[in-house]
Design a protein around this motif. Structure first.
Motif, PDB file in Angstrom:
ATOM      1  N   ASP A 189       0.830  -1.206   0.000  1.00 24.58           N
ATOM      2  CA  ASP A 189       0.000   0.000   0.000  1.00 24.58           C
ATOM      3  C   ASP A 189       0.867   1.260   0.000  1.00 24.58           C
ATOM      4  O   ASP A 189       0.538   2.252  -0.656  1.00 24.58           O
ATOM      5  CB  ASP A 189      -0.948  -0.006   1.207  1.00 24.58           C
ATOM      6  CG  ASP A 189      -2.167  -0.900   0.959  1.00 24.58           C
ATOM      7  OD1 ASP A 189      -2.247  -1.503  -0.137  1.00 24.58           O
ATOM      8  OD2 ASP A 189      -3.036  -0.990   1.846  1.00 24.58           O
ATOM      9  N   LEU A 190       1.979   1.210   0.745  1.00 24.31           N
ATOM     10  CA  LEU A 190       2.891   2.359   0.739  1.00 24.31           C
ATOM     11  C   LEU A 190       3.497   2.559  -0.649  1.00 24.31           C
ATOM     12  O   LEU A 190       3.581   3.687  -1.145  1.00 24.31           O
ATOM     13  CB  LEU A 190       4.008   2.161   1.772  1.00 24.31           C
ATOM     14  CG  LEU A 190       3.654   2.527   3.209  1.00 24.31           C
ATOM     15  CD1 LEU A 190       4.742   2.040   4.162  1.00 24.31           C
ATOM     16  CD2 LEU A 190       3.479   4.042   3.355  1.00 24.31           C
ATOM     17  N   ALA A 191       3.911   1.459  -1.276  1.00 23.17           N
ATOM     18  CA  ALA A 191       4.499   1.565  -2.621  1.00 23.17           C
ATOM     19  C   ALA A 191       3.476   2.133  -3.604  1.00 23.17           C
ATOM     20  O   ALA A 191       3.789   3.014  -4.413  1.00 23.17           O
ATOM     21  CB  ALA A 191       4.999   0.198  -3.086  1.00 23.17           C
ATOM     22  N   ALA A 192       2.231   1.652  -3.505  1.00 23.45           N
ATOM     23  CA  ALA A 192       1.186   2.152  -4.411  1.00 23.45           C
ATOM     24  C   ALA A 192       0.926   3.634  -4.156  1.00 23.45           C
ATOM     25  O   ALA A 192       0.761   4.422  -5.102  1.00 23.45           O
ATOM     26  CB  ALA A 192      -0.097   1.342  -4.222  1.00 23.45           C
ATOM     27  N   ARG A 195       3.765   5.621  -5.597  1.00 20.21           N
ATOM     28  CA  ARG A 195       3.624   5.704  -7.061  1.00 20.21           C
ATOM     29  C   ARG A 195       2.479   6.645  -7.426  1.00 20.21           C
ATOM     30  O   ARG A 195       2.528   7.337  -8.444  1.00 20.21           O
ATOM     31  CB  ARG A 195       3.381   4.311  -7.646  1.00 20.21           C
ATOM     32  CG  ARG A 195       4.647   3.458  -7.679  1.00 20.21           C
ATOM     33  CD  ARG A 195       4.404   2.080  -8.300  1.00 20.21           C
ATOM     34  NE  ARG A 195       5.668   1.380  -8.543  1.00 20.21           N
ATOM     35  CZ  ARG A 195       5.966   0.173  -8.046  1.00 20.21           C
ATOM     36  NH1 ARG A 195       5.099  -0.480  -7.285  1.00 20.21           N
ATOM     37  NH2 ARG A 195       7.135  -0.385  -8.317  1.00 20.21           N
ATOM     38  N   GLY A 196       1.456   6.700  -6.559  1.00 16.46           N
ATOM     39  CA  GLY A 196       0.328   7.587  -6.831  1.00 16.46           C
ATOM     40  C   GLY A 196       0.721   9.056  -6.808  1.00 16.46           C
ATOM     41  O   GLY A 196       0.353   9.822  -7.698  1.00 16.46           O
ATOM     42  N   THR A 197       1.489   9.460  -5.797  1.00 22.24           N
ATOM     43  CA  THR A 197       1.875  10.880  -5.743  1.00 22.24           C
ATOM     44  C   THR A 197       3.104  11.135  -6.614  1.00 22.24           C
ATOM     45  O   THR A 197       3.213  12.180  -7.234  1.00 22.24           O
ATOM     46  CB  THR A 197       2.219  11.351  -4.313  1.00 22.24           C
ATOM     47  OG1 THR A 197       3.553  10.970  -4.001  1.00 22.24           O
ATOM     48  CG2 THR A 197       1.273  10.759  -3.283  1.00 22.24           C
ATOM     49  N   GLY A 198       4.037  10.208  -6.615  1.00 22.72           N
ATOM     50  CA  GLY A 198       5.237  10.349  -7.438  1.00 22.72           C
ATOM     51  C   GLY A 198       6.265  11.324  -6.912  1.00 22.72           C
ATOM     52  O   GLY A 198       7.405  11.334  -7.363  1.00 22.72           O
ATOM     53  N   SER A 310      15.231  18.450   6.455  1.00 26.99           N
ATOM     54  CA  SER A 310      14.940  18.510   5.016  1.00 26.99           C
ATOM     55  C   SER A 310      13.603  17.824   4.787  1.00 26.99           C
ATOM     56  O   SER A 310      13.048  17.198   5.685  1.00 26.99           O
ATOM     57  CB  SER A 310      16.037  17.802   4.221  1.00 26.99           C
ATOM     58  OG  SER A 310      15.988  16.409   4.467  1.00 26.99           O
ATOM     59  N   ARG A 311      13.081  17.949   3.566  1.00 23.65           N
ATOM     60  CA  ARG A 311      11.846  17.254   3.200  1.00 23.65           C
ATOM     61  C   ARG A 311      12.153  16.280   2.077  1.00 23.65           C
ATOM     62  O   ARG A 311      12.816  16.660   1.107  1.00 23.65           O
ATOM     63  CB  ARG A 311      10.805  18.252   2.683  1.00 23.65           C
ATOM     64  CG  ARG A 311      10.155  19.089   3.735  1.00 23.65           C
ATOM     65  CD  ARG A 311       9.137  20.035   3.081  1.00 23.65           C
ATOM     66  NE  ARG A 311       8.806  21.120   3.973  1.00 23.65           N
ATOM     67  CZ  ARG A 311       7.742  21.115   4.780  1.00 23.65           C
ATOM     68  NH1 ARG A 311       6.920  20.097   4.783  1.00 23.65           N
ATOM     69  NH2 ARG A 311       7.507  22.135   5.573  1.00 23.65           N
ATOM     70  N   PRO A 312      11.643  15.053   2.171  1.00 19.71           N
ATOM     71  CA  PRO A 312      11.924  14.088   1.098  1.00 19.71           C
ATOM     72  C   PRO A 312      11.432  14.560  -0.269  1.00 19.71           C
ATOM     73  O   PRO A 312      12.028  14.205  -1.285  1.00 19.71           O
ATOM     74  CB  PRO A 312      11.204  12.814   1.560  1.00 19.71           C
ATOM     75  CG  PRO A 312      10.272  13.238   2.642  1.00 19.71           C
ATOM     76  CD  PRO A 312      10.855  14.464   3.260  1.00 19.71           C
ATOM     77  N   GLU A 313      10.388  15.392  -0.294  1.00 23.41           N
ATOM     78  CA  GLU A 313       9.891  15.900  -1.581  1.00 23.41           C
ATOM     79  C   GLU A 313      10.938  16.775  -2.269  1.00 23.41           C
ATOM     80  O   GLU A 313      10.916  16.942  -3.487  1.00 23.41           O
ATOM     81  CB  GLU A 313       8.610  16.721  -1.392  1.00 23.41           C
ATOM     82  CG  GLU A 313       7.423  15.926  -0.865  1.00 23.41           C
ATOM     83  CD  GLU A 313       7.516  15.663   0.629  1.00 23.41           C
ATOM     84  OE1 GLU A 313       8.291  16.356   1.324  1.00 23.41           O
ATOM     85  OE2 GLU A 313       6.840  14.733   1.110  1.00 23.41           O
TER      86      GLU A 313
END
Lengths: 328, 328
Positions: A189-192, A195-198, A310-313
């Protein structure tokens, strides 16, 4: 001497008291003189448990018991107590896997074939340790003095723990709870969702590489191979090959963006005393890398709250770019 | 910019994402040139919240908001989400308390009177922050770069957190549970048990100084003042005076046995949104010092299991001897 697990009455956390660890050599110097992990010095390590290739020729990968173990097989002199000063023997096994005969080599310079050889070696030793049905087999790689590596010669470690520490048990409880609630694996679910937000994805070519939403340190990165197995001991050849194709370029990318940082690489996995098929329902092995460029301080010690500056984004796109360049 | 609390779906732990922290000056150099905490540079800090002595004369202790806060008072741009990417605004307050006008001074050189002045200043600011009824007021001191101190000028910090992180909540739950089970305070029972065995006691003269049974790092040391109050904000004058008489000699002892180590000093306390009388039934403020001479590594990151390469039974007598010599 049996090392001891002590339970902290104020936090419930476990601490290993392992006095012999203080005797470890501290040799991060870039010289192979006197290095116990170099070829020709095999008599300076505990007895060999595996070499690749097998046989009497020169080795490329070599495993043996850790000379300064965090845990050791059960002896007779460990004692148990309960109450405010609760303790029990810290039993298990602790191995070193030397990844290359070359002292100055590093995993980030590995070809896909060489990286796969290391991963196959780790799987073989994880299987051997799991055969004793400990609670957990933990596989990790410490790189650089700031990540706790006391010897420079490239190596990984495997620790079999007869009891699962509270932090690991909590992680498993959450994954099991998610499966009970949804019928799905939390990691899937985390991987999905990633991938959903990217926005935190670094690469997605055979292995999903992303920086976790709640990363605790800058450039913390997960490699999630979609192989459906709950532990490294059960990993498929395809899953290992996919990681082997990705990991060296990822490590080169991290070296590029952070300037050859110290890091800890951890292989997350489920319990070793559960049937592999049952385990794979709620758990999937994956790799996580924690660069060690920041320092936790008083607030973290008092509260367990980790502060990420920092932010991962923001960091994931930097790493994606560096990794893409490093992969060429 | 509002900093953000993110909940890690795999561990349940909280991470603060505080990007502005990366902009902090990194100046551990032994020079006062350009130091924002030195007298004459007051205009480089956020507005003053306290000075001791009060008035317009030269200050000995000075408090102001942290320019690079971990948490900040609630604004309007924080967002909340649930599910796999759960988050909420990291609200609260973050203060710096400069302990001396002297750049190169250190708390270990303080007279009892000077140490008491610092502690009285911390109590005053802890009271002011607690008045807003946050969940917790955390007081700590980071000393040395390896302990996360970015500025050398001697200072402590106070963080008011509107929500208690899971690690802190777990600590309080255990203390409350012990009180519910026994009618006694856990810290009192621990102090009595330490006095019973004696083997981890460093000093016991007004303040009990001991090294905890389940210490996570070498020379980890607790100062337990017997003043019966649940938080630093409620501490008695006598309790503070007892700590002031002991702490500098203890810090000199640690500097002696470990070679002027980096360390984090933490003031443990109960929740700030509970009545002081009720709080004191199950909780007692105390000080804990974590020298930072070791490095956690992959096993700790994977499992939460901390490995201490020493035993407090062996290190406490060393510190007792050094502290006794330092006290003379």
């Amino acid at each position: 001497m049996i090392t001891e697990t002590r339970v902290d009455a104020e936090t419930g956390e476990w601490r290993l008291s392992a006095p012999r660890r203080a005797e470890r050599p501290d040799d991060a110097r870039p010289t192979s003189v006197g290095c116990p992990f170099c070829p020709g010095h095999e008599d300076q390590t505990p007895p060999e448990r595996m070499r690749l290739p097998a046989g009497d020729g020169p080795w490329q990968v070599r495993a043996f018991a850790n000379k300064f173990p965090i845990v050791s097989p059960a002896g007779t002199d460990g004692s148990t107590a309960t109450g405010l000063f609760s303790r029990f023997p810290a039993t298990g096994d602790h191995e070193v896997l030397v990844e290359s005969p070359e002292h100055d080599w590093d995993l980030r310079f590995a070809s896909t074939e060489k990286a796969l050889e290391v991963l196959l070696g780790l799987r073989e030793r994880a299987r051997a340790l799991a055969a004793g049905r400990p609670a957990a087999v933990v596989v990790f790689r410490n790189y650089g003095a700031a990540a706790g590596a006391s010897l420079r010669h490239p190596h990984s470690q495997l620790v079999a723990l007869d009891q699962a520490p509270p932090g690991l048990a909590a992680r498993w409880r959450l994954a099991r709870g998610h499966y009970a609630d949804t019928g799905r694996r939390l990691v899937d679910d985390l991987a999905a969702a990633e991938r959903g937000t990217g926005e935190r994805i670094v690469a997605d070519n055979g292995v999903l590489v992303y920086q976790p939403y709640a990363a605790s340190v800058p450039q913390q990165t997960v490699l999630f191979p979609d192989d459906g197995r709950g532990s490294l001991a059960d990993a498929t050849d395809d899953g290992l090959a996919a990681v082997a194709r990705t990991l060296p370029a990822l490590l080169r990318g991290l070296a590029e963006v952070l300037g050859d940082p110290a890091y800890n690489l951890v292989v997350h996995a489920g319990p070793s005393d559960v049937d592999a098929r049952e385990l794979a329902r709620w758990c999937q092995w994956h790799v996580e890398i924690f660069p060690r460029t920041t320092t936790f301080a008083g607030l973290e010690l008092a509260t367990g709250l980790l502060v990420n500056p920092s932010r991962p984004e923001e960091t994931a796109p930097e790493l994606a770019k560096a990794m893409s360049a490093a992969g060429r």
